[in-house]
Design an enzyme around this catalytic site. Sequence first.
Site, PDB file in Angstrom:
ATOM      1  CG  ASN A  38      -0.247  -0.155   2.502  1.00  0.00           C
ATOM      2  OD1 ASN A  38       0.730   0.564   2.758  1.00  0.00           O
ATOM      3  ND2 ASN A  38      -0.690  -1.080   3.344  1.00  0.00           N
ATOM      4  CG  ASP A  91       2.280  -5.395   2.406  1.00  0.00           C
ATOM      5  OD1 ASP A  91       3.506  -5.595   2.497  1.00  0.00           O
ATOM      6  OD2 ASP A  91       1.755  -4.278   2.569  1.00  0.00           O
ATOM      7  CE1 TYR A  94      -5.677  -1.628  -1.131  1.00  0.00           C
ATOM      8  CE2 TYR A  94      -4.115  -1.257  -2.905  1.00  0.00           C
ATOM      9  CZ  TYR A  94      -4.502  -1.076  -1.599  1.00  0.00           C
ATOM     10  OH  TYR A  94      -3.714  -0.329  -0.752  1.00  0.00           O
TER      11      TYR A  94
HETATM   12  P1  ADP Z   1      -4.204  -6.013  -2.953  1.00  0.00           P
HETATM   13  O1  ADP Z   1      -4.394  -5.115  -1.765  1.00  0.00           O
HETATM   14  O2  ADP Z   1      -3.231  -5.425  -3.970  1.00  0.00           O
HETATM   15  O3  ADP Z   1      -5.481  -6.466  -3.546  1.00  0.00           O
HETATM   16  P2  ADP Z   1      -3.825  -8.591  -1.579  1.00  0.00           P
HETATM   17  O4  ADP Z   1      -2.644  -9.020  -0.814  1.00  0.00           O
HETATM   18  O5  ADP Z   1      -5.108  -8.402  -0.828  1.00  0.00           O
HETATM   19  O6  ADP Z   1      -3.384  -7.249  -2.350  1.00  0.00           O
HETATM   20  O7  ADP Z   1      -4.090  -9.599  -2.754  1.00  0.00           O
HETATM   21  C1  ADP Z   1      -3.330  -9.658  -3.932  1.00  0.00           C
HETATM   22  C2  ADP Z   1      -3.322 -11.078  -4.461  1.00  0.00           C
HETATM   23  O8  ADP Z   1      -2.330 -11.822  -3.762  1.00  0.00           O
HETATM   24  C3  ADP Z   1      -4.629 -11.827  -4.293  1.00  0.00           C
HETATM   25  O9  ADP Z   1      -4.926 -12.492  -5.525  1.00  0.00           O
HETATM   26  C4  ADP Z   1      -4.338 -12.831  -3.183  1.00  0.00           C
HETATM   27  O10 ADP Z   1      -5.069 -14.021  -3.341  1.00  0.00           O
HETATM   28  C5  ADP Z   1      -2.863 -13.090  -3.404  1.00  0.00           C
HETATM   29  N1  ADP Z   1      -2.084 -13.587  -2.257  1.00  0.00           N
HETATM   30  C6  ADP Z   1      -2.330 -13.453  -0.940  1.00  0.00           C
HETATM   31  N2  ADP Z   1      -1.369 -14.055  -0.202  1.00  0.00           N
HETATM   32  C7  ADP Z   1      -0.465 -14.564  -1.100  1.00  0.00           C
HETATM   33  C8  ADP Z   1       0.753 -15.311  -1.009  1.00  0.00           C
HETATM   34  N3  ADP Z   1       1.276 -15.649   0.179  1.00  0.00           N
HETATM   35  N4  ADP Z   1       1.394 -15.678  -2.151  1.00  0.00           N
HETATM   36  C9  ADP Z   1       0.890 -15.341  -3.354  1.00  0.00           C
HETATM   37  N5  ADP Z   1      -0.251 -14.650  -3.521  1.00  0.00           N
HETATM   38  C10 ADP Z   1      -0.930 -14.267  -2.413  1.00  0.00           C
END
Ligand code: ADP
Length: 169
Positions: free
Chosen positions: A25, A35, A122
């Site tokens: 973010n 994150d 997001y």
């Molecule tokens: P944003 O706020 O940019 O939407 P998120 O972290 O909520 O970011 O999600 C971004 C993508 O990362 C989603 O498709 C989620 O399923 C995926 N994601 C979450 N945890 C992991 C992980 N440990 N490794 C790979 N992808 C992940």
Amino acid sequence: MNHRIEVTHADITTLKTDAIVNAANNSLLGGGGVDGAIHRKAGPQLLDECRTLNGCETGGAKITQGYNLPARFVIHTVGPVWRGGNNNEDDLLASCYRNSLRLAGENGCHTIAFPGISTGVYRFPKERAAGIAIQQVKDFMEHNTTPEKVIFVCFDEESHNIYQKLLNR
Ligand code: ADP
């Protein structure tokens, strides 16, 4: 081109690529989703380095060391929050991929792994986001030899199927 692109169903924090991309973010001071997972695995030194970066604008990217992660670098990029599609979301998401690839190239990364930026909290529609991701990576690869390989990391089956379908077209 497609031999330089891979799709995998994995936790991005386990990958031993030169760089992994974080869907961060604007504060770059950590959050939930991917994150949170990256910061937990990298350890507190990652947050210390992120504090020196003064945040990041939406569509931009900044690079840090990977610390306790298997990856050497983390490229932190800030995707747009989906607000219906008429608020420059597509261009901002494309810019995340372009800036991340540029930073990877500048830092000599041969391999880079991307999560689905903006497709979690997001709320960017997954198939639309995957189309933009693939197009940006292909465009970049046409003009650059580094990174040599890009891995799209899917955390769920639905995303995995979407990437397979779009790449096999
Ligand atoms: P944003 O706020 O940019 O939407 P998120 O972290 O909520 O970011 O999600 C971004 C993508 O990362 C989603 O498709 C989620 O399923 C995926 N994601 C979450 N945890 C992991 C992980 N440990 N490794 C790979 N992808 C992940």
